[in-house]
Design an enzyme around this catalytic site. Sequence first.
Site, PDB file in Angstrom:
ATOM      1  N   GLY A 247      79.923  60.091  -0.178  1.00 43.53           N
ATOM      2  CA  GLY A 247      79.361  61.601   0.497  1.00 43.53           C
ATOM      3  C   GLY A 247      78.421  61.379   1.002  1.00 43.53           C
ATOM      4  O   GLY A 247      78.769  60.867   2.756  1.00 43.53           O
TER       5      GLY A 247
ATOM      6  N   ILE B 154      76.426  59.687   2.702  1.00 38.67           N
ATOM      7  CA  ILE B 154      76.162  58.369   4.015  1.00 38.67           C
ATOM      8  C   ILE B 154      77.785  57.801   4.308  1.00 38.67           C
ATOM      9  O   ILE B 154      78.055  56.870   5.134  1.00 38.67           O
ATOM     10  CB  ILE B 154      75.592  56.863   2.692  1.00 38.67           C
ATOM     11  CG1 ILE B 154      74.309  57.689   2.929  1.00 38.67           C
ATOM     12  CG2 ILE B 154      75.577  56.186   3.180  1.00 38.67           C
ATOM     13  CD1 ILE B 154      73.098  56.754   1.930  1.00 38.67           C
TER      14      ILE B 154
ATOM     15  N   ARG C  98      85.426  60.792  -6.381  1.00 42.43           N
ATOM     16  CA  ARG C  98      85.666  61.350  -7.474  1.00 42.43           C
ATOM     17  C   ARG C  98      86.425  62.961  -6.492  1.00 42.43           C
ATOM     18  O   ARG C  98      87.379  63.187  -7.796  1.00 42.43           O
ATOM     19  CB  ARG C  98      84.688  62.384  -8.249  1.00 42.43           C
ATOM     20  CG  ARG C  98      84.136  61.054  -9.560  1.00 42.43           C
ATOM     21  CD  ARG C  98      82.690  61.312 -10.417  1.00 42.43           C
ATOM     22  NE  ARG C  98      82.295  60.873  -9.490  1.00 42.43           N
ATOM     23  CZ  ARG C  98      80.431  61.567  -9.379  1.00 42.43           C
ATOM     24  NH1 ARG C  98      80.146  61.501 -10.995  1.00 42.43           N
ATOM     25  NH2 ARG C  98      79.528  61.629  -8.773  1.00 42.43           N
TER      26      ARG C  98
ATOM     27  N   ARG D 102      73.792  49.694  -4.086  1.00 42.83           N
ATOM     28  CA  ARG D 102      73.128  48.861  -4.961  1.00 42.83           C
ATOM     29  C   ARG D 102      74.172  47.350  -5.400  1.00 42.83           C
ATOM     30  O   ARG D 102      75.221  47.759  -5.665  1.00 42.83           O
ATOM     31  CB  ARG D 102      73.025  49.867  -6.261  1.00 42.83           C
ATOM     32  CG  ARG D 102      72.350  51.168  -5.866  1.00 42.83           C
ATOM     33  CD  ARG D 102      70.413  50.340  -5.566  1.00 42.83           C
ATOM     34  NE  ARG D 102      69.605  50.996  -5.604  1.00 42.83           N
ATOM     35  CZ  ARG D 102      69.519  52.041  -4.383  1.00 42.83           C
ATOM     36  NH1 ARG D 102      69.429  51.612  -3.512  1.00 42.83           N
ATOM     37  NH2 ARG D 102      68.453  53.145  -4.439  1.00 42.83           N
TER      38      ARG D 102
ATOM     39  N   GLU E  52      68.207  41.664  -7.276  1.00 42.02           N
ATOM     40  CA  GLU E  52      66.605  41.647  -6.554  1.00 42.02           C
ATOM     41  C   GLU E  52      65.494  41.627  -6.393  1.00 42.02           C
ATOM     42  O   GLU E  52      64.905  42.228  -7.824  1.00 42.02           O
ATOM     43  CB  GLU E  52      67.075  43.415  -5.609  1.00 42.02           C
ATOM     44  CG  GLU E  52      67.302  43.244  -4.319  1.00 42.02           C
ATOM     45  CD  GLU E  52      67.469  44.704  -3.739  1.00 42.02           C
ATOM     46  OE1 GLU E  52      68.603  45.135  -3.540  1.00 42.02           O
ATOM     47  OE2 GLU E  52      66.565  45.829  -3.207  1.00 42.02           O
TER      48      GLU E  52
ATOM     49  N   HIS F 167      67.803  44.416   1.900  1.00 37.18           N
ATOM     50  CA  HIS F 167      67.779  45.829   1.921  1.00 37.18           C
ATOM     51  C   HIS F 167      67.319  46.659   2.480  1.00 37.18           C
ATOM     52  O   HIS F 167      65.977  47.595   2.541  1.00 37.18           O
ATOM     53  CB  HIS F 167      67.338  46.390   0.658  1.00 37.18           C
ATOM     54  CG  HIS F 167      67.709  47.214  -0.424  1.00 37.18           C
ATOM     55  ND1 HIS F 167      67.241  47.569  -1.345  1.00 37.18           N
ATOM     56  CD2 HIS F 167      67.953  48.544   0.174  1.00 37.18           C
ATOM     57  CE1 HIS F 167      67.766  48.649  -1.894  1.00 37.18           C
ATOM     58  NE2 HIS F 167      67.710  49.527  -0.677  1.00 37.18           N
TER      59      HIS F 167
ATOM     60  N   GLY G  21      68.979  49.045   4.484  1.00 38.26           N
ATOM     61  CA  GLY G  21      69.754  50.404   4.763  1.00 38.26           C
ATOM     62  C   GLY G  21      68.184  51.408   5.409  1.00 38.26           C
ATOM     63  O   GLY G  21      69.058  51.905   6.266  1.00 38.26           O
TER      64      GLY G  21
HETATM   65  C1  GLV Z   1      67.424  53.137  -0.828  1.00 33.87           C
HETATM   66  O1  GLV Z   1      68.463  52.163  -1.463  1.00 33.87           O
HETATM   67  C2  GLV Z   1      67.405  53.873  -1.274  1.00 33.87           C
HETATM   68  O2  GLV Z   1      67.686  54.703  -2.401  1.00 33.87           O
HETATM   69  O3  GLV Z   1      66.897  55.467  -0.744  1.00 33.87           O
END
Ligand code: GLV
Length: 319
Positions: A156, A158, A178, A239, A268, A286, A288
């Site tokens: 996607g 990211i 996919r 995740r 987590e 976490h 990101g």
């Molecule tokens: C962070 O993990 C998000 O999904 O925005």
Amino acid sequence: MTRPRVVVTGRIPEPGLDLLREVGDVWAWTSDEVIPTEIRDEQLASAEYAVTLLTDRVDQAFLDAAPALRMVANVAVGYNNIDVPACRARGVTVTNTPGVLTDATADLAMALVLMVTRRLGEGERLIRSETPWQWGMFMMLGTGLQGRRLGIVGMGAIGVALADRARAFGMEIAYHNRSAVAPEVAERLGAIRLDLDELLATSDVVSLNCPYSEATHHLIDADALGKMREDAFLVNTARGPIVDEAALAVALRDGVIAGAALDVFEREPAVEQGLLGLDNAVLVPHLGSATIETRTAMATLAARNVVAVIGGNDPITPV
Ligand code: GLV
């Protein structure tokens, strides 16, 4: 005229709250701790709009506590914390925050690729432990990225942004998704599309950038780790439960793969004990989307979704 009641279940940047206050009667949890369920439920009792964080489980119990709820605006791109079918069944609109965290998350994924291949966490620990050291020709050698293959699972926004960064470091790009990416994107990246087994078997670094769902639960388990090369690395900024964390700890301990860098964890904030003592595991909490700019943009996008719906318009980024 009474203004609609908006409940914000976690602390978010002020610009998001300011937007909400223009249109609603806002109650917001103001601590960085996760909101206690009793307080949350007390507030949800009269809520029409809820702004939630990924630490909130929006499940049947949440919805039962909020009989007047019309909308949940999640301040995250991932929405596996939300029971979307249950929301739909009650006519509750769900929105997330795609786009605004793409660069920050791709930056962090690239940082983890560099950390794990160049042993930066290990180096930091060495210095902080005051262990005597001196420069050595063979000291703490890592792996270069140039000409190596980055295998991206989940191509996607990211995934594509990470691929652009990795290209700048001289990496080759393979991906598993996919659907195929647009031809011009594939061409720009020189990217090839592979099935998962081939991607695992041929990548020097495997990066997970797919959403979490039943279909991706433990996608990377002992079997998948066994398909990776002994000198390969795994990076997860998606995740936690996409990876079987206990199996990963065993694989890292036994040299099944060379290293892993994790920004997200299966349970987590708990982290598999077996990972904690391993020098070939990079572990960060976490982070990101954790830049001031990005968190502000996430909060304001969530708020703009609420403002749109209160104003009788379609949500901007519905799930
Ligand atoms: C962070 O993990 C998000 O999904 O925005």
